[in-house]
Scaffold this motif. Structure first.
Motif, PDB file in Angstrom:
ATOM      1  N   PRO A 110      70.667  33.205   2.239  1.00 23.18           N
ATOM      2  CA  PRO A 110      71.278  33.005   3.558  1.00 23.18           C
ATOM      3  C   PRO A 110      70.425  33.536   4.701  1.00 23.18           C
ATOM      4  CG  PRO A 110      72.335  34.833   2.430  1.00 23.18           C
ATOM      5  CD  PRO A 110      71.399  34.213   1.439  1.00 23.18           C
ATOM      6  N   TRP A 111      70.557  32.884   5.831  1.00 22.23           N
ATOM      7  CA  TRP A 111      69.919  33.278   7.081  1.00 22.23           C
ATOM      8  C   TRP A 111      71.012  33.490   8.120  1.00 22.23           C
ATOM      9  CZ3 TRP A 111      64.369  32.860   7.820  1.00 22.23           C
ATOM     10  CH2 TRP A 111      63.697  32.340   6.711  1.00 22.23           C
ATOM     11  N   ILE A 112      70.730  34.309   9.085  1.00 24.48           N
ATOM     12  CA  ILE A 112      71.599  34.415  10.266  1.00 24.48           C
ATOM     13  C   ILE A 112      70.933  33.622  11.378  1.00 24.48           C
ATOM     14  CG2 ILE A 112      72.496  35.960  12.043  1.00 24.48           C
ATOM     15  CD1 ILE A 112      72.839  38.098   9.931  1.00 24.48           C
ATOM     16  N   VAL A 113      71.686  32.719  11.983  1.00 20.87           N
ATOM     17  CA  VAL A 113      71.131  31.862  13.018  1.00 20.87           C
ATOM     18  C   VAL A 113      71.846  32.109  14.342  1.00 20.87           C
ATOM     19  CG1 VAL A 113      72.685  29.961  12.415  1.00 20.87           C
ATOM     20  CG2 VAL A 113      70.574  29.471  13.671  1.00 20.87           C
ATOM     21  N   THR A 164      74.015  30.834   7.427  1.00 21.40           N
ATOM     22  CA  THR A 164      73.724  29.500   6.929  1.00 21.40           C
ATOM     23  C   THR A 164      72.683  29.568   5.820  1.00 21.40           C
ATOM     24  OG1 THR A 164      72.989  27.262   7.512  1.00 21.40           O
ATOM     25  CG2 THR A 164      71.915  29.100   8.631  1.00 21.40           C
ATOM     26  N   ARG A 165      72.706  28.567   4.942  1.00 16.92           N
ATOM     27  CA  ARG A 165      71.679  28.450   3.905  1.00 16.92           C
ATOM     28  C   ARG A 165      70.739  27.287   4.199  1.00 16.92           C
ATOM     29  NH1 ARG A 165      72.681  31.528  -0.671  1.00 16.92           N
ATOM     30  NH2 ARG A 165      74.769  32.440  -0.794  1.00 16.92           N
ATOM     31  N   ARG A 166      70.975  26.595   5.305  1.00 15.74           N
ATOM     32  CA  ARG A 166      70.126  25.456   5.674  1.00 15.74           C
ATOM     33  C   ARG A 166      69.375  25.793   6.946  1.00 15.74           C
ATOM     34  NH1 ARG A 166      73.506  20.064   6.007  1.00 15.74           N
ATOM     35  NH2 ARG A 166      71.379  19.308   6.349  1.00 15.74           N
ATOM     36  N   VAL A 167      68.062  25.700   6.872  1.00 19.80           N
ATOM     37  CA  VAL A 167      67.215  25.966   8.033  1.00 19.80           C
ATOM     38  C   VAL A 167      66.839  24.613   8.642  1.00 19.80           C
ATOM     39  CG1 VAL A 167      65.062  26.968   8.852  1.00 19.80           C
ATOM     40  CG2 VAL A 167      66.332  28.075   7.001  1.00 19.80           C
ATOM     41  N   GLU A 168      67.357  24.351   9.843  1.00 18.13           N
ATOM     42  CA  GLU A 168      67.115  23.078  10.519  1.00 18.13           C
ATOM     43  C   GLU A 168      66.288  23.339  11.778  1.00 18.13           C
ATOM     44  OE1 GLU A 168      70.764  21.077  11.259  1.00 18.13           O
ATOM     45  OE2 GLU A 168      71.587  21.508   9.264  1.00 18.13           O
ATOM     46  N   LYS A 169      65.158  22.721  11.845  1.00 16.58           N
ATOM     47  CA  LYS A 169      64.264  22.922  12.975  1.00 16.58           C
ATOM     48  C   LYS A 169      64.935  22.485  14.278  1.00 16.58           C
ATOM     49  CE  LYS A 169      59.522  22.009  14.469  1.00 16.58           C
ATOM     50  NZ  LYS A 169      58.248  21.305  14.170  1.00 16.58           N
ATOM     51  N   GLY A 170      64.836  23.348  15.294  1.00 15.53           N
ATOM     52  CA  GLY A 170      65.393  23.031  16.596  1.00 15.53           C
ATOM     53  C   GLY A 170      66.845  23.414  16.766  1.00 15.53           C
ATOM     54  N   ARG A 171      67.466  23.861  15.673  1.00 17.84           N
ATOM     55  CA  ARG A 171      68.885  24.208  15.770  1.00 17.84           C
ATOM     56  C   ARG A 171      69.090  25.548  16.459  1.00 17.84           C
ATOM     57  NH1 ARG A 171      73.034  24.786  10.618  1.00 17.84           N
ATOM     58  NH2 ARG A 171      74.995  24.615  11.803  1.00 17.84           N
ATOM     59  N   GLY A 172      68.150  26.466  16.261  1.00 18.44           N
ATOM     60  CA  GLY A 172      68.271  27.782  16.852  1.00 18.44           C
ATOM     61  C   GLY A 172      67.216  28.721  16.300  1.00 18.44           C
ATOM     62  N   PRO A 179      65.211  35.471   5.267  1.00 17.75           N
ATOM     63  CA  PRO A 179      66.498  35.394   4.569  1.00 17.75           C
ATOM     64  C   PRO A 179      66.972  36.759   4.083  1.00 17.75           C
ATOM     65  CG  PRO A 179      64.736  34.731   3.101  1.00 17.75           C
ATOM     66  CD  PRO A 179      64.104  34.990   4.439  1.00 17.75           C
ATOM     67  N   TYR A 180      68.242  36.838   3.744  1.00 13.80           N
ATOM     68  CA  TYR A 180      68.853  38.064   3.240  1.00 13.80           C
ATOM     69  C   TYR A 180      69.141  37.911   1.753  1.00 13.80           C
ATOM     70  CZ  TYR A 180      69.407  39.362   8.106  1.00 13.80           C
ATOM     71  OH  TYR A 180      69.153  39.681   9.407  1.00 13.80           O
ATOM     72  N   SER A 181      68.668  38.881   0.985  1.00 15.99           N
ATOM     73  CA  SER A 181      68.893  38.822  -0.463  1.00 15.99           C
ATOM     74  C   SER A 181      70.334  39.143  -0.816  1.00 15.99           C
ATOM     75  CB  SER A 181      67.957  39.805  -1.176  1.00 15.99           C
ATOM     76  OG  SER A 181      68.167  41.118  -0.700  1.00 15.99           O
ATOM     77  N   SER A 182      71.018  39.847   0.066  1.00 15.31           N
ATOM     78  CA  SER A 182      72.409  40.226  -0.176  1.00 15.31           C
ATOM     79  C   SER A 182      73.311  39.528   0.827  1.00 15.31           C
ATOM     80  CB  SER A 182      72.578  41.744  -0.062  1.00 15.31           C
ATOM     81  OG  SER A 182      73.939  42.094  -0.057  1.00 15.31           O
TER      82      SER A 182
END
Length: 609
Positions: free
Chosen positions: A106-109, A121-129, A134-137
């Protein structure tokens, strides 16, 4: 470059460190076929190399394909998890079946909206923010989000809030607005500037500015307290405690998402051991160890340049930013070499150096198995260099005093030849001329006796190095004995203090501090511990004999000859105590026999004649 082809695969596995990290298995063609993480690399990898009947079918197939194995050490299990994920994406190993489900961490966006949202989120979308992680926990990432929601009045809705929509009164406030979790940006109850302040504060935290934020909270808490705004001060205090307790981030992932390459080198005699880390998008995607053999004297800057050139030939162009421990002796167009002193880049350089040191120690251990003579020579070369000696210390002697509670003062001398104990040359001494517990004078006596006899019998067998177990006092008195014998300038004598394992040298007010992981210090500690063990064993044997002697000799009428005769016949004091008067009377007179038994068995009445 270093070559460990003499080692079998099982030998390599046996030498994996007991550290968290990531291991990689290669097939005969050199392709990565499996990447795994471990809390303890040594234990985890060893689990694969057990009798086949203890493995399931799929694992047996994997093990049958393994031709080589490598590892990368990290600081924590969380780092190992992230690095494993990055390497699996990099190599796409055939046997990582369970990890081929496109699962990501997971990432924080923070979204690119007029009133940004902050979510997981687990999806990294270019231009979204802007993405952080990522966080292992997942629980840790959720805690951060919960902290942000409790600390800042952020919106949790998915509405497309724009200035135009607010003017048209398109939205109605939700429950979060009424319970004061949101300031109501959907109805224009909070300005863009104020909302942006909250978002910028969160971004600073996610970028690693936690200490700076804590300092600001502390100042705000003191200000609120001085103005008697105790509720505001309490809020600041709770934020500070929460941050200090829970906020952390992995150095495996950089919050800035920057690209860089990291090089580190450690040197050992004519060998250099390097580690290379490739960081892309803030995550380590490659880790490689290389060893170099220097047949002629080379500058460290030159070795680093050779290392960089080798990496470029293997992996292509370098990143624009290259992190190094010192500048190479070449410049590369479009590449900026940096030597960090703090922050994320400094942590990455430290991790790379840790891998290089592990590679050095692992290589030396491999040589200990494949070429023990060469290994010992390298260790002695390291010791010679560390102590600044002229000659290789192939003959080392160490002295230790044993004087417990002022009884039976003794000393020991152990001898190492070619880096291994020479037990036939060990010597033990009873202190003869010193009265009382005087370690300094005892050390001088023993050193004098040892080398007076050696000069008389074997003058050509003097050691190159003498180690004194003790501090400046013991070293001074030992040196005086050597000086009086006229041999102080023919060898080196040092003291090894127990505190911090400091090496004390003559006429040097500053102790020499050796790396705790260095093989030079380890061989000194080995010989010191061996001298201590040998001396304590001798001291205990004397105390045991003294205890036996004192029990029997305190009995009136028992002299040295009677004591020896009884012990020779019965074997121990306990057997004497269990003998009958008749049996004992055959060795001594009956009255003395009764006296001995009544002393050793005070609870038993004397037998009547």
């Amino acid at each position: 470059m270093s070559d460990c082809n003499k080692l079998t695969l099982r030998d390599k596995i046996a030498l994996f460190p007991h550290s968290p990290g990531v291991y990689r298995y290669y097939d005969a063609s050199g392709k990565v076929i499996y990447v795994g993480k471990a809390k303890d690399l040594h234990k985890r990898v060893a689990q694969y190399f057990v009798p086949p009947e203890r493995l399931n079918v799929k694992t047996r197939v994997l093990v049958s394909k393994i031709a080589d194995a490598q590892f990368s050490v990290v600081d924590t299990e969380a780092d190992a998890l992230l690095l494993e994920n990055n390497l699996i994406k990099q190599y796409k190993p055939r046997y990582n079946i369970l990890l081929k489900d496109s699962k990501t961490y997971p990432w924080i966006v923070i979204t690119n909206e007029e009133y940004p949202r902050v979510f997981l989120t687990r999806r990294v979308e270019k231009g979204r923010g802007t993405y952080f992680g990522p966080y292992s926990s997942v629980s840790h990432a959720n805690y951060l989000l919960d902290f942000f929601r409790r600390s800042y009045p952020l919106r949790s809705c998915k509405l497309n809030i724009t200035g135009e929509a607010i003017l048209r009164h398109k939205f109605r406030p939700c429950l979060d607005f009424h319970i004061k979790r949101c300031r109501g940006c959907c109805i224009g109850a909070v300005s863009k500037e104020e909302y942006s302040f909250y978002i910028n504060e969160i971004a600073r935290l996610l970028k690693g500015g936690v200490n700076e934020i804590i300092n600001e909270y502390e100042r705000a808490m003191k200000q609120a307290s001085s103005e008697l705004r105790f509720e505001d001060a309490l809020v600041c205090k709770e934020r500070i405690e929460s941050l200090r307790k829970h906020y952390s981030k992995s150095i495996i992932s950089s919050s800035s998402g920057a690209d860089c390459d990291v090089f580190s080198l450690v040197f050992d005699g004519q060998d250099a051991f390097g580690n290379f880390l490739r960081v892309r998008g803030g995550a380590i995607i490659q880790s490689l160890n290389l060893g170099f053999r220097m047949n002629i004297e080379e500058e460290q800057e030159s070795v680093l340049s050779t290392f960089i050139a080798e990496i470029e030939s293997k992996f292509g162009a370098l990143a624009r930013e290259v992190i190094v421990p010192f500048k190479p002796d070449v410049e590369i167009d479009g590449v900026e070499f940096r030597i960090p002193v703090k922050g994320d880049k400094f942590s990455l350089l430290g991790l790379s150096a840790k891998n290089a040191r592990e590679y050095l120690f692992n290589t030396l251990k491999q040589k200990e198995r494949t070429d023990p003579d060469e290994y010992r020579r390298l260790v002695l070369e390291d010791l010679k260099k560390s102590l600044g000696m002229k000659d290789l210390p192939v003959h080392i002697e160490c002295f230790d005093n044993s004087n417990i509670q002022g009884t039976n003062p003794v000393a020991s001398c152990v001898v190492f030849r070619d880096g291994v104990p020479s037990k036939a040359d060990y010597r033990k001494f009873k202190i003869k001329t010193v009265v009382g517990a005087n370690d300094f004078a005892s050390m001088k006596e023993v050193v004098n006796r040892r080398y007076s006899r050696m000069l008389a019998e074997h003058p050509d067998d003097l050691p190159q190095l003498i180690v004194i177990d003790g501090g400046e006092g013991q070293l001074k008195f030992a040196s005086e004995a050597l000086a009086e014998l006229g041999i102080l300038d023919r060898l080196m004598v040092i003291g090894l203090a127990k505190r911090m394992e400091l090496v004390i040298r003559l006429n040097d007010p500053v102790p020499l501090f050796l790396d705790r992981n260095s093989h030079a210090l380890k061989v000194l500690m080995h010989i010191r511990d061996e001298a201590h063990r040998f001396g304590i064993t001798f001291h205990r044997s004397l105390r045991s004999k003294e205890q036996v002697r004192s029990i029997l000799r305190e009995i009136k009428g028992v002299g040295e000859q009677t004591e020896q005769r009884l012990l020779m016949h019965y074997g121990s004091v306990s057997r004497i105590a269990s003998a009958s008067v008749e049996d004992l009377s055959e060795m001594v007179s009956r009255p003395l026999a009764e006296r001995i038994l009544s002393t050793l068995n005070p609870e038993l009445p004397l037998e009547e004649e």
